[in-house]
Design a protein around this motif. Structure first.
Motif, PDB file in Angstrom:
ATOM      1  N   ILE A 163       5.300  -1.470  -1.464  1.00 43.16           N
ATOM      2  CA  ILE A 163       5.005  -0.120  -1.960  1.00 43.16           C
ATOM      3  C   ILE A 163       4.397   0.737  -0.852  1.00 43.16           C
ATOM      4  O   ILE A 163       4.745   1.918  -0.684  1.00 43.16           O
ATOM      5  N   ASP A 164       3.486   0.130  -0.085  1.00 39.24           N
ATOM      6  CA  ASP A 164       2.876   0.877   1.022  1.00 39.24           C
ATOM      7  C   ASP A 164       3.932   1.285   2.048  1.00 39.24           C
ATOM      8  O   ASP A 164       3.896   2.393   2.593  1.00 39.24           O
ATOM      9  N   LYS A 165       4.865   0.411   2.306  1.00 42.83           N
ATOM     10  CA  LYS A 165       5.928   0.737   3.271  1.00 42.83           C
ATOM     11  C   LYS A 165       6.795   1.893   2.781  1.00 42.83           C
ATOM     12  O   LYS A 165       7.231   2.743   3.570  1.00 42.83           O
ATOM     13  N   LEU A 166       7.047   1.948   1.501  1.00 36.76           N
ATOM     14  CA  LEU A 166       7.842   3.050   0.954  1.00 36.76           C
ATOM     15  C   LEU A 166       7.122   4.383   1.150  1.00 36.76           C
ATOM     16  O   LEU A 166       7.744   5.403   1.496  1.00 36.76           O
ATOM     17  N   ALA A 167       5.787   4.347   0.941  1.00 43.26           N
ATOM     18  CA  ALA A 167       5.011   5.575   1.145  1.00 43.26           C
ATOM     19  C   ALA A 167       5.046   5.999   2.606  1.00 43.26           C
ATOM     20  O   ALA A 167       5.226   7.197   2.929  1.00 43.26           O
ATOM     21  N   ILE A 168       4.883   5.045   3.518  1.00 48.11           N
ATOM     22  CA  ILE A 168       4.921   5.348   4.954  1.00 48.11           C
ATOM     23  C   ILE A 168       6.310   5.834   5.353  1.00 48.11           C
ATOM     24  O   ILE A 168       6.457   6.769   6.159  1.00 48.11           O
TER      25      ILE A 168
ATOM     26  N   LEU B  19       8.416   7.470   3.548  1.00 47.02           N
ATOM     27  CA  LEU B  19       8.580   8.860   3.111  1.00 47.02           C
ATOM     28  C   LEU B  19       7.947   9.827   4.109  1.00 47.02           C
ATOM     29  O   LEU B  19       8.520  10.890   4.438  1.00 47.02           O
ATOM     30  N   LEU B  20       6.790   9.489   4.626  1.00 47.33           N
ATOM     31  CA  LEU B  20       6.139  10.331   5.638  1.00 47.33           C
ATOM     32  C   LEU B  20       6.982  10.404   6.900  1.00 47.33           C
ATOM     33  O   LEU B  20       7.133  11.476   7.508  1.00 47.33           O
TER      34      LEU B  20
ATOM     35  N   THR C 280      -1.104   5.370   8.000  1.00 47.00           N
ATOM     36  CA  THR C 280      -0.727   3.949   8.058  1.00 47.00           C
ATOM     37  C   THR C 280      -1.942   3.069   8.279  1.00 47.00           C
ATOM     38  O   THR C 280      -2.107   2.033   7.620  1.00 47.00           O
TER      39      THR C 280
ATOM     40  N   ILE D 197      -4.023   3.024   5.105  1.00 43.36           N
ATOM     41  CA  ILE D 197      -3.391   2.187   4.072  1.00 43.36           C
ATOM     42  C   ILE D 197      -3.585   0.709   4.382  1.00 43.36           C
ATOM     43  O   ILE D 197      -3.922  -0.101   3.505  1.00 43.36           O
TER      44      ILE D 197
END
Length: 353
Positions: A5-10, A12-13, A115, A118
């Motif tokens: 999930i954290d990777k998906l957020a990163i 997107l950025l 990053t 997170i």
């Protein structure tokens, strides 16, 4: 799952930064390459291949400046590898930094900061979960130990109650035997004497009836005393006490599995055989181990006493062996003595009445 999930957020950025590019095909290639490399690095976490993939992507920034936009994603993997410096080769993009827009550079720098934040949050959370898991396991272990200790205490308490009950039965049996038994015996003798000296025929029948009643009462009390005494014999406790008297050069093991309803005469027979067997082992055996097994089966009781001292023959003239044989035979059981180079074995089988 948290890492994904954290990777998906990163990601997107990173894609927001790539979206500012004038080209369309190049950002797509960069995204696909970076996502594939990141997935491979996560799959190979802890291995040298993961570090190589991250370094290769960092070096790619020197050739393709646009790849710098995906460095936050690679940095996240490097942080999980505990090797944040793997992304330092990305600094080579500074040579061609002019090929990127200022806003892209600012977005990438913000993504790198996010990053790191997170990672610190997730790693801290995982450390907390790990500590809580260890604490839970420790508490579970303590609870298990406490439960075992409570069980041992309960068993010890039950044993104390059992021993106290047996002692009280012995005391009652002794009191009945010493007091009531003696008085009844005296009454029987007196009634017998009265019958002998009585000259009145009318009193003969009442006196004989009185003697018969006293005789019946004596028999009943004698049986009750024997039952109390038999019940008060703790077979395992007596065997353990006998083992304590054995020479210290012997290691004695006991496996006793019988119910508390074993008849008193059987208990006494077992105890007699075991005591005699232990005495013989101490006197004649050159071994250092003795094994005692007492078992209860549906139709019979079984005893096996064995030592590891070499024995080639049996001296049949020994009174100890004869006493053991007589004890067992009196209960219609069987006993055998087996000498061998491995040791001497006594085997007893007594049928249930």
């Amino acid at each position: 799952m948290n890492r994904l999930i954290d990777k998906l957020a990163i990601l997107l950025l990173c894609m927001m930064s790539l979206a500012m590019s004038d080209s369309f095909i190049e950002p797509v290639i960069v995204v696909i390459t970076a996502v594939t490399a990141s997935a491979a690095a996560q799959l190979l976490t802890g291995k040298a291949e993961a570090s190589i993939i991250i370094v290769a992507c960092s070096l790619a920034c020197g050739v393709f400046p646009l790849f710098l936009c995906m460095i936050p994603l690679m940095l996240y993997d490097a942080l999980w590898e505990k090797k944040w410096w793997l992304v330092l080769p990305a600094a080579a993009v500074l040579i061609n930094i002019g090929d990127m827009k200022i806003l892209q550079i600012a977005m990438t720098a913000a993504a790198i900061a996010v990053t790191v934040i997170i990672y610190l949050r997730v790693s801290g959370l995982e450390q907390t979960v790990t500590k809580l898991t260890l604490l839970r396991d420790e508490i579970a272990g303590k609870n298990r130990q406490l439960g075992e200790q409570n069980l041992r205490l309960a068993q010890a308490q039950d044993n104390e109650i059992h021993l106290a009950t047996l002692k009280e039965r012995n005391r009652i049996a002794r009191e009945i035997h010493d007091n009531v038994g003696h008085m009844l015996t005296r009454s029987l003798l007196q009634s017998g004497a009265l019958i002998v000296i009585n000259k009145d025929e009318q009193l003969r029948e009442p006196l004989e009836s009185l003697k018969a009643t006293l005789d019946s009462a004596m028999t009943s009390i004698r049986e009750s005393v024997h039952d109390l005494h038999d019940d008060s014999i703790d077979l395992k406790k007596v065997i353990e006490d006998s083992i304590k008297t054995v020479d210290s050069r012997f290691t004695v093991t006991l496996d006793c599995d019988v119910s508390e309803y074993m008849a008193g005469n059987v208990k006494l027979c077992m105890i007699g055989v075991i005591k005699e067997g232990l005495s013989n082992a101490v006197k004649h055996s050159a071994g250092d181990k003795i094994s005692i097994i007492v078992r209860e089966h549906p139709a019979f009781y079984q005893l096996m006493l064995e030592d590891n001292g070499s024995c080639s023959e049996i001296k049949e003239s020994g009174i100890g062996l004869k006493n053991m044989h007589d004890r067992v035979e009196a209960l219609k059981g069987r006993i055998s003595f087996t000498p061998s180079a491995e040791g001497f074995k006594i085997f007893v089988s007594i049928p249930k009445q």
